[in-house]
Design a protein around this motif. Sequence first.
Motif, PDB file in Angstrom:
ATOM      1  N   ASN A 120      34.897  34.177  38.690  1.00  0.00           N
ATOM      2  CA  ASN A 120      33.688  34.957  38.964  1.00  0.00           C
ATOM      3  C   ASN A 120      33.702  35.615  40.337  1.00  0.00           C
ATOM      4  OD1 ASN A 120      32.610  34.345  36.462  1.00  0.00           O
ATOM      5  ND2 ASN A 120      31.601  32.493  37.220  1.00  0.00           N
ATOM      6  N   GLU A 121      34.629  35.241  41.196  1.00  0.00           N
ATOM      7  CA  GLU A 121      34.685  35.799  42.549  1.00  0.00           C
ATOM      8  C   GLU A 121      35.641  36.983  42.685  1.00  0.00           C
ATOM      9  OE1 GLU A 121      34.057  32.341  45.714  1.00  0.00           O
ATOM     10  OE2 GLU A 121      35.662  31.853  44.276  1.00  0.00           O
ATOM     11  N   ILE A 122      36.317  37.352  41.613  1.00  0.00           N
ATOM     12  CA  ILE A 122      37.303  38.422  41.727  1.00  0.00           C
ATOM     13  C   ILE A 122      36.904  39.642  40.907  1.00  0.00           C
ATOM     14  CG2 ILE A 122      39.190  36.854  42.283  1.00  0.00           C
ATOM     15  CD1 ILE A 122      40.108  37.028  39.392  1.00  0.00           C
ATOM     16  N   SER A 123      37.464  40.780  41.268  1.00  0.00           N
ATOM     17  CA  SER A 123      37.143  42.047  40.615  1.00  0.00           C
ATOM     18  C   SER A 123      37.763  42.132  39.223  1.00  0.00           C
ATOM     19  CB  SER A 123      37.659  43.207  41.468  1.00  0.00           C
ATOM     20  OG  SER A 123      39.078  43.237  41.426  1.00  0.00           O
ATOM     21  N   THR A 124      37.309  43.096  38.472  1.00  0.00           N
ATOM     22  CA  THR A 124      37.876  43.366  37.155  1.00  0.00           C
ATOM     23  C   THR A 124      39.354  43.704  37.275  1.00  0.00           C
ATOM     24  OG1 THR A 124      35.732  44.154  36.372  1.00  0.00           O
ATOM     25  CG2 THR A 124      37.663  44.829  35.098  1.00  0.00           C
ATOM     26  N   THR A 125      39.724  44.443  38.312  1.00  0.00           N
ATOM     27  CA  THR A 125      41.131  44.807  38.496  1.00  0.00           C
ATOM     28  C   THR A 125      41.977  43.573  38.787  1.00  0.00           C
ATOM     29  OG1 THR A 125      40.519  47.007  39.282  1.00  0.00           O
ATOM     30  CG2 THR A 125      42.733  46.228  39.833  1.00  0.00           C
ATOM     31  N   SER A 126      41.491  42.682  39.651  1.00  0.00           N
ATOM     32  CA  SER A 126      42.232  41.442  39.926  1.00  0.00           C
ATOM     33  C   SER A 126      42.360  40.609  38.651  1.00  0.00           C
ATOM     34  CB  SER A 126      41.551  40.623  41.025  1.00  0.00           C
ATOM     35  OG  SER A 126      41.636  41.295  42.260  1.00  0.00           O
ATOM     36  N   LYS A 127      41.317  40.571  37.846  1.00  0.00           N
ATOM     37  CA  LYS A 127      41.377  39.853  36.569  1.00  0.00           C
ATOM     38  C   LYS A 127      42.440  40.457  35.657  1.00  0.00           C
ATOM     39  CE  LYS A 127      36.588  38.341  36.689  1.00  0.00           C
ATOM     40  NZ  LYS A 127      35.225  38.507  36.177  1.00  0.00           N
ATOM     41  N   SER A 128      42.537  41.777  35.647  1.00  0.00           N
ATOM     42  CA  SER A 128      43.541  42.456  34.828  1.00  0.00           C
ATOM     43  C   SER A 128      44.959  42.103  35.299  1.00  0.00           C
ATOM     44  CB  SER A 128      43.323  43.969  34.902  1.00  0.00           C
ATOM     45  OG  SER A 128      44.341  44.652  34.232  1.00  0.00           O
ATOM     46  N   ILE A 129      45.157  42.045  36.626  1.00  0.00           N
ATOM     47  CA  ILE A 129      46.459  41.665  37.178  1.00  0.00           C
ATOM     48  C   ILE A 129      46.816  40.249  36.723  1.00  0.00           C
ATOM     49  CG2 ILE A 129      47.698  41.137  39.324  1.00  0.00           C
ATOM     50  CD1 ILE A 129      45.928  43.372  40.644  1.00  0.00           C
TER      51      ILE A 129
END
Length: 167
Positions: A120-129
């Motif tokens: 929940n603390e990371i961006s959508t882009t970081s989640k995609s990575i």
Amino acid sequence: LVGLVLISTTIVAALNLPNQPVTINVVNGTTSYFISTLSGVPADYDVEDGVYPGWCADRDIYMVRSTNHQVTLSDDYANLPVTFQGQWDKINWILNNKGSHSVLNLQNAFWYLLGDLTWNEISTTSKSIICSANSSGGGFEPQSGDIIAIVAIPTGREAETYCQCSF
């Protein structure tokens, strides 16, 4: 003061790193979290005195910039402190497949994989990575010419003062 030094290596099975401490000095980076300068590296190792991109392994510890720190270098992830025995196969996969992602999105993905951030603390882009690393990076082992994460472990008083951060 645990750190990552990312190097291109031509040695795969047995990376040859010095056993004695070396010096690292970091400044803020633009294409990586840190710009790391190693010095005092003896000859005939797979790293040498020079400048390397670096990343932070512990977001809770501030690494003093533009200051020399004594560290030992390791690629033996299993012998790191328990808090840093993250998903190094996926971290190494990201380092070799990072594309044009921003430094912050990559750094946050590393912190997540090392248990320093929650989903929940990371961006959508970081989640995609991370999702890409989960689907393609499990069991990844850098091959000749790939980038591999080298961890800098503080020595002496550095270990007492800084504990864990990376370059």
